[in-house]
Enzyme design. Structure first.
Site: not given
Ligand SMILES: Cc1cc2nc3c(=O)[nH]c(=O)nc-3n(C[C@H](O)[C@H](O)[C@H](O)COP(=O)(O)OP(=O)(O)OC[C@H]3O[C@@H](n4cnc5c(N)ncnc54)[C@H](O)[C@@H]3O)c2cc1C
Length: 386
Positions: A129, A241, A280, A364, A366
């Site tokens: 899980a 969150d 550059q 936290e 993917t």
């Protein structure tokens, strides 16, 4: 705003100095020893860094989200392992307690977490899980006034240091045949709780993860977070969150560090008779990185301000986590390129950062999970308007 602007500026400049003078010079040592030196931990405690987001009433600084991300930008400028030690106390390890804990639970733990005397861990993930956290199998069986926990949590940050675990387990629920998810506050040392060997990882050495194993681990009903069963999944999502915004800010800080190192290197390193910064094609890499880091900084600040205004920021926090973590991956890749062969050698910090920042796209939630959150919320919002 929890602090007046002058006090906050003072705190921020103290942290900037601490990062620059104390943490950056110890990065190699942390990577080599796979641990945070005791004197550094003590200084972090003195500075109050373990309690940034813990309310003042419980000994923390009670910072708002905008203040917290401003400090996380600074913490991001050194090895993520330093931030990781205090990250769980400020974030996923304490926020569930702050949001949904009872007064007694807050009184019992938050002062120790704010001072850094106790480290908190957040134990949600299991072998079967991960992204699908809702399918977790760790069980909590009621036995009189107690619960008995069985199961194994995987990849738990700070588990070897932790004094307190917020553990998510499945309790029986008469209305729900698969049971419902409940959060428990379980102290290290509780009989039946053990910690597995420290995981060997790709990066972020010094930040330790391991399995947390529960074998007939008996806890009292008062260990249920908020003393309400069945609320655990909601708590976990609320905690994530806020955590996503914090991690996004750390990604911005890491990108800014990589850009600063790359610019210095490009201005010093000469090829074809001139500094490579004059080419550059090298300038394009520097400019792309600068623009992307700036975009992420703006997104994080804007969303943090909205959170401080008590707006629901789930979609935007997921946008920040997705963009900032992918952004720092691109910036790290360009930093290696700008450094050429030196970027591939462990003598330079770039090689270490390249491995360290890879994690931000995984934990936290993917990148793919952030995409699902964003798109699902867009569809839900549109449906509500039709
Ligand atoms: C160093 C480290 C520290 C961690 N710390 C903690 C911690 O403190 N506490 C804790 O609880 N957990 C922690 N975790 C666990 C982390 O949150 C999980 O690893 C993460 O959520 C992904 O789960 P998984 O590893 O099982 O990957 P999986 O869920 O198996 O995902 C594998 C791949 O499939 C993709 N995928 C999965 N489902 C979908 C879908 N529906 N649609 C599209 N793509 C999908 C994923 O995006 C990924 O690319 C940590 C992990 C690591 C590596």
């Amino acid at each position: 705003m929890a602090l007046d602007p002058e006090t906050f500026d003072l705190l921020k400049s103290t942290l900037q100095r601490f990062v620059r003078e104390k943490l950056v010079p110890r990065e190699d040592e942390v990577a080599e020893t796979n641990g945070i030196p005791a004197d550094i931990r003590a200084e972090m405690q003195e500075l109050g860094l373990f309690g940034l987001s813990i309310p003042e009433a419980f000994g923390g600084l009670g910072l708002g989200m905008e203040e917290e991300v401003n400090l996380a930008f600074e913490l991001g400028k050194t090895s993520p392992a330093f931030r990781s030690l205090l990250g769980t106390n400020n974030g996923i390890g304490s926020q569930g307690l702050i949001m949904d804990g009872t007064d007694a639970q807050k009184q019992n733990y938050l002062p120790k977490l704010a001072s850094g005397e106790m480290i908190a861990s957040f134990a949600l993930t299991e072998a079967e899980a991960g992204s699908d956290a809702r399918s977790l199998r760790t069980s909590a069986r009621r036995d009189g006034n107690d619960f008995i926990l069985n199961g194994t949590k995987r990849y738990i940050t700070n588990a070897p240091h932790a004094g307190l675990f917020t553990v998510f387990a499945r309790t029986e629920d008469p209305d729900n045949p698969v049971g419902s998810i409940t959060a428990f506050l379980v102290e290290a040392g509780t009989p039946g709780l053990s910690i597995g060997p420290v995981d060997k990882k790709m990066g972020q050495q010094g930040s330790l993860t391991s399995d947390v194993i529960f074998e007939n681990c008996r806890v009292p009903a008062s260990a249920v977070l908020g003393e309400k069963t069945g609320q655990g999944f909601r708590t976990a999502m609320k905690v994530l969150d806020r955590g996503r915004l914090h991690i996004s800010a750390v990604c911005v800080g890491a990108a800014e560090r990589l850009i600063a190192d790359s610019l210095d290197y490009a201005m010093e390193r000469k090829q074809f008779g001139q500094p490579i910064a004059e080419f550059q094609l090298v300038q394009a890499m520097l400019a792309d990185s600068r623009a992307e880091a700036f975009a992420a900084r703006c997104m994080v600040l804007e969303t943090a301000r909205a959170k401080d205004r008590a707006e629901v920021v789930t979609t935007d926090a997921a946008c920040c986590k997705m963009y900032a973590s992918e952004m720092v991956g691109r910036v790290a890749d360009r930093a290696v390129q700008i450094h050429g062969g030196a970027g591939y050698m462990s003598e330079y910090a770039i090689e270490r950062f390249y491995r360290d920042v890879r994690l931000f796209r995984i934990y936290e939630g993917t990148t793919q999970i952030q995409q699902l959150v964003i798109a699902r919320n867009m569809i839900k919002q549109r449906k509500s308007e039709l």
